[in-house]
Motif scaffolding. Structure first.
Motif, PDB file in Angstrom:
ATOM      1  N   LYS A  12     -19.992  22.135-127.254  1.00  0.00           N
ATOM      2  CA  LYS A  12     -21.088  22.704-126.450  1.00  0.00           C
ATOM      3  C   LYS A  12     -20.813  22.550-124.962  1.00  0.00           C
ATOM      4  N   GLN A  13     -20.305  21.376-124.568  1.00  0.00           N
ATOM      5  CA  GLN A  13     -19.954  21.159-123.161  1.00  0.00           C
ATOM      6  C   GLN A  13     -18.863  22.125-122.710  1.00  0.00           C
ATOM      7  N   ARG A  14     -17.873  22.333-123.589  1.00  0.00           N
ATOM      8  CA  ARG A  14     -16.798  23.280-123.267  1.00  0.00           C
ATOM      9  C   ARG A  14     -17.340  24.700-123.138  1.00  0.00           C
ATOM     10  N   HIS A  15     -18.282  25.052-124.035  1.00  0.00           N
ATOM     11  CA  HIS A  15     -18.895  26.382-123.997  1.00  0.00           C
ATOM     12  C   HIS A  15     -19.657  26.587-122.678  1.00  0.00           C
ATOM     13  N   GLU A  16     -20.435  25.586-122.295  1.00  0.00           N
ATOM     14  CA  GLU A  16     -21.200  25.688-121.045  1.00  0.00           C
ATOM     15  C   GLU A  16     -20.278  25.747-119.829  1.00  0.00           C
ATOM     16  N   LEU A  17     -19.177  25.000-119.881  1.00  0.00           N
ATOM     17  CA  LEU A  17     -18.221  25.028-118.775  1.00  0.00           C
ATOM     18  C   LEU A  17     -17.562  26.394-118.654  1.00  0.00           C
ATOM     19  N   ASN A  18     -17.249  27.024-119.793  1.00  0.00           N
ATOM     20  CA  ASN A  18     -16.664  28.372-119.759  1.00  0.00           C
ATOM     21  C   ASN A  18     -17.624  29.385-119.147  1.00  0.00           C
ATOM     22  N   ILE A  19     -18.926  29.258-119.523  1.00  0.00           N
ATOM     23  CA  ILE A  19     -19.932  30.161-118.943  1.00  0.00           C
ATOM     24  C   ILE A  19     -20.027  29.958-117.434  1.00  0.00           C
ATOM     25  N   GLN A  20     -20.034  28.676-117.047  1.00  0.00           N
ATOM     26  CA  GLN A  20     -20.126  28.358-115.627  1.00  0.00           C
ATOM     27  C   GLN A  20     -18.924  28.923-114.866  1.00  0.00           C
ATOM     28  N   ASN A  21     -17.723  28.787-115.414  1.00  0.00           N
ATOM     29  CA  ASN A  21     -16.515  29.326-114.763  1.00  0.00           C
ATOM     30  C   ASN A  21     -16.560  30.851-114.676  1.00  0.00           C
ATOM     31  N   ARG A  22     -17.113  31.483-115.726  1.00  0.00           N
ATOM     32  CA  ARG A  22     -17.220  32.957-115.723  1.00  0.00           C
ATOM     33  C   ARG A  22     -18.129  33.425-114.598  1.00  0.00           C
ATOM     34  N   TYR A  23     -19.298  32.759-114.491  1.00  0.00           N
ATOM     35  CA  TYR A  23     -20.235  33.204-113.466  1.00  0.00           C
ATOM     36  C   TYR A  23     -19.739  32.882-112.059  1.00  0.00           C
ATOM     37  N   GLU A  24     -19.007  31.806-111.918  1.00  0.00           N
ATOM     38  CA  GLU A  24     -18.396  31.487-110.630  1.00  0.00           C
ATOM     39  C   GLU A  24     -17.384  32.566-110.233  1.00  0.00           C
ATOM     40  N   LEU A  25     -16.595  33.020-111.216  1.00  0.00           N
ATOM     41  CA  LEU A  25     -15.617  34.073-110.958  1.00  0.00           C
ATOM     42  C   LEU A  25     -16.303  35.384-110.599  1.00  0.00           C
ATOM     43  N   ILE A  26     -17.381  35.747-111.352  1.00  0.00           N
ATOM     44  CA  ILE A  26     -18.117  36.992-111.064  1.00  0.00           C
ATOM     45  C   ILE A  26     -18.713  36.949-109.662  1.00  0.00           C
ATOM     46  N   ALA A  27     -19.369  35.819-109.342  1.00  0.00           N
ATOM     47  CA  ALA A  27     -20.034  35.700-108.041  1.00  0.00           C
ATOM     48  C   ALA A  27     -19.022  35.790-106.901  1.00  0.00           C
ATOM     49  N   GLU A  28     -17.885  35.107-106.999  1.00  0.00           N
ATOM     50  CA  GLU A  28     -16.882  35.133-105.927  1.00  0.00           C
ATOM     51  C   GLU A  28     -16.283  36.521-105.762  1.00  0.00           C
ATOM     52  N   ASN A  29     -16.092  37.254-106.853  1.00  0.00           N
ATOM     53  CA  ASN A  29     -15.572  38.615-106.759  1.00  0.00           C
ATOM     54  C   ASN A  29     -16.547  39.522-106.023  1.00  0.00           C
ATOM     55  N   PHE A  30     -17.823  39.393-106.329  1.00  0.00           N
ATOM     56  CA  PHE A  30     -18.816  40.222-105.636  1.00  0.00           C
ATOM     57  C   PHE A  30     -18.950  39.817-104.169  1.00  0.00           C
ATOM     58  N   LEU A  31     -18.913  38.509-103.870  1.00  0.00           N
ATOM     59  CA  LEU A  31     -19.027  38.061-102.475  1.00  0.00           C
ATOM     60  C   LEU A  31     -17.836  38.553-101.648  1.00  0.00           C
ATOM     61  N   ILE A  32     -16.636  38.536-102.230  1.00  0.00           N
ATOM     62  CA  ILE A  32     -15.442  39.058-101.521  1.00  0.00           C
ATOM     63  C   ILE A  32     -15.575  40.558-101.293  1.00  0.00           C
ATOM     64  N   LEU A  33     -16.106  41.240-102.345  1.00  0.00           N
ATOM     65  CA  LEU A  33     -16.267  42.694-102.208  1.00  0.00           C
ATOM     66  C   LEU A  33     -17.284  43.033-101.124  1.00  0.00           C
ATOM     67  N   PHE A  34     -18.350  42.198-100.979  1.00  0.00           N
ATOM     68  CA  PHE A  34     -19.374  42.452 -99.978  1.00  0.00           C
ATOM     69  C   PHE A  34     -18.801  42.395 -98.559  1.00  0.00           C
ATOM     70  N   GLN A  35     -17.760  41.601 -98.341  1.00  0.00           N
ATOM     71  CA  GLN A  35     -17.150  41.510 -97.011  1.00  0.00           C
ATOM     72  C   GLN A  35     -16.480  42.809 -96.584  1.00  0.00           C
ATOM     73  N   ASP A  36     -16.060  43.630 -97.573  1.00  0.00           N
ATOM     74  CA  ASP A  36     -15.378  44.895 -97.278  1.00  0.00           C
ATOM     75  C   ASP A  36     -16.316  46.090 -97.286  1.00  0.00           C
ATOM     76  N   HIS A  37     -17.628  45.815 -97.298  1.00  0.00           N
ATOM     77  CA  HIS A  37     -18.628  46.898 -97.315  1.00  0.00           C
ATOM     78  C   HIS A  37     -18.327  47.879 -98.441  1.00  0.00           C
ATOM     79  N   PRO A  38     -18.579  47.436 -99.703  1.00  0.00           N
ATOM     80  CA  PRO A  38     -18.151  48.227-100.865  1.00  0.00           C
ATOM     81  C   PRO A  38     -18.929  49.532-101.021  1.00  0.00           C
ATOM     82  N   THR A  39     -18.241  50.465-101.651  1.00  0.00           N
ATOM     83  CA  THR A  39     -18.873  51.738-101.998  1.00  0.00           C
ATOM     84  C   THR A  39     -19.501  51.586-103.372  1.00  0.00           C
ATOM     85  N   PRO A  40     -20.449  52.490-103.709  1.00  0.00           N
ATOM     86  CA  PRO A  40     -21.057  52.444-105.046  1.00  0.00           C
ATOM     87  C   PRO A  40     -20.015  52.531-106.165  1.00  0.00           C
TER      88      PRO A  40
END
Length: 407
Positions: free
Chosen positions: A34-62
């Motif tokens: 269960k701890q491993r499962h929660e850690l994987n979810i946490q890593n996934r959302y960290e990766l998603i959030a960082e990708n979107f934050l990097i994209l926001f710096q370049d003024h993304p298109t739709p």
């Protein structure tokens, strides 16, 4: 303590701890997974959030945003009221802030949401992938392990079951059932024990039959000439010689009866026939059996009634009084009796050993050359058959053998 428990109990204890070990192992594995499962979810959302934050710096298109939605299997929440509802009522799992911006992870209605914020941008995403923790595989593994465990336990119990049967049959044999026969045909160690036990039973039964046959023939062959000799002795004119011979032959007849009593007692098939009787009746019968006058026996008796086998108890009392007279310094014995005990006393040195040493069959000290060493064995056996106890003590220069009638 381990030495004193049975094999089956020992096996049960081992399997109990083994089952406990399996249960704790799976419980620990589930917790870790269960701890491993929660850690994987946490890593996934960290990766998603960082990708979107990097994209926001370049003024993304739709178009680029849609590509990122598809890549990470997320869907934006455009409804402002829905976003406010989630922020207000959802369970906030994490909040992270770095040089790129801030993101939060929420759980609401069994769905996960990522709220990404950067200066000029504000977006909430719903994770469309299912991340519910699935225990089906672990439960299946536990069932397989438990089934294997129980199967092994049942197999081992079946292998041990003949030992329990063997133990019960050995107890039956020791209690006098000589017709026991083990039918365990396996070639394992238990089967070997069963076959050897059957062979031992056959040998013991054959020896017992030989002993019984020998005893019966010996007593028969001795009794006939003794009876004839007693009739011949009655024809003697010399009264003193006649009395001496009759007394000697009567003693020989009593010895044969004593041997018959021993044979009966050692067979472990002895039945006693109790009836209510006064002690004075037992005492008078005992004196008759001993063929002595009361001058050798001093008695202090408070007469009472008790349930005993008259013949057996008379034999026991006869042996105690006979020993007391035979081995005392003044060739006299004392008898004290009441409803709680019967005490036989005589002057003499204390016994060298414990009473149990003298109650073994055929035991005899070297100085006791006039007896067969059977007296105390017979007494103790008869006393035990009546559920009484035989106790010895030496006090004031006298030996006392006490039959306790109350336990």
């Amino acid at each position: 303590m381990i030495k004193n428990i049975s094999i089956s109990t020992f096996v049960n204890i081992i399997f109990f701890f083994a089952f406990l070990g399996i249960f704790l192992t799976f419980a620990t594995f589930i917790s870790y997974d269960k701890q491993r499962h929660e850690l994987n979810i946490q890593n996934r959302y960290e990766l998603i959030a960082e990708n979107f934050l990097i994209l926001f710096q370049d003024h993304p298109t739709p178009t680029r945003l849609v590509e990122l939605y598809k890549k990470f299997s997320v869907k934006p929440i455009d409804d402002r009221d829905r976003r406010l509802e989630i922020i207000k009522y959802a369970q906030e799992l994490t909040i992270t802030q770095n040089y790129l911006g801030t993101y939060r992870v929420y759980k609401y209605d069994e769905s996960y949401y990522i709220y990404v914020q950067q200066y000029g941008y504000n977006i909430m995403l719903r994770d469309t992938k299912s991340h519910n923790y699935n225990m089906a595989f672990i439960v299946a593994g536990f069932i397989v392990a438990l089934s294997t465990f129980l199967l092994l336990y049942e197999i081992l119990n079946r292998k041990l079951r003949p030992l329990k049967i063997l133990n019960r049959q050995i107890i039956e044999f020791s209690n006098g059932n000589k017709d026991i026969k083990l039918n365990y045909k396996s070639r394992d160690e238990v089967g070997t024990i069963a076959r050897n036990f059957n062979e031992a039973i056959n040998i013991i039964n054959n020896q017992s039959k030989s002993k019984d046959l020998f005893m019966r023939n010996m007593m028969h062959e001795l009794k006939t000439p003794i009876t004839k000799a007693m009739f011949i002795a009655e024809t003697l004119e010399d009264e003193k010689a006649r009395d001496n011979l009759q007394r000697a032959f009567k003693r020989m007849d009593d010895i044969i009866k004593e041997l018959a009593t021993v044979e009966k007692l050692t067979s472990k098939n002895t039945m006693i026939y109790k009836e209510k009787v006064d002690f004075s009746t037992i005492f008078d019968k005992t004196i008759d059996l001993m063929m002595i006058n009361n001058q050798n026996v001093e008695s202090r008796i408070e007469d009472f009634s008790f349930d005993v086998d008259i013949y057996m108890m008379s034999i026991a009392l006869k042996n105690l009084i006979d020993n007391a007279i035979k081995f005392s310094k003044d060739k006299k014995a004392s008898v004290q009796a009441d409803k709680s005990s019967i005490k036989i006393g005589s002057t003499g040195e204390p016994l060298k050993n414990e009473l149990s040493f003298y109650t073994d069959a055929f035991y005899q000290e070297e100085k006791r050359s006039n007896g067969f060493g059977l007296g105390l064995y017979i007494v103790n056996t008869i006393v035990n058959l009546h559920k009484f106890t035989l106790v010895y003590e030496h006090k004031d220069g006298k030996n006392y053998f006490n039959i306790n009638l109350t336990n």
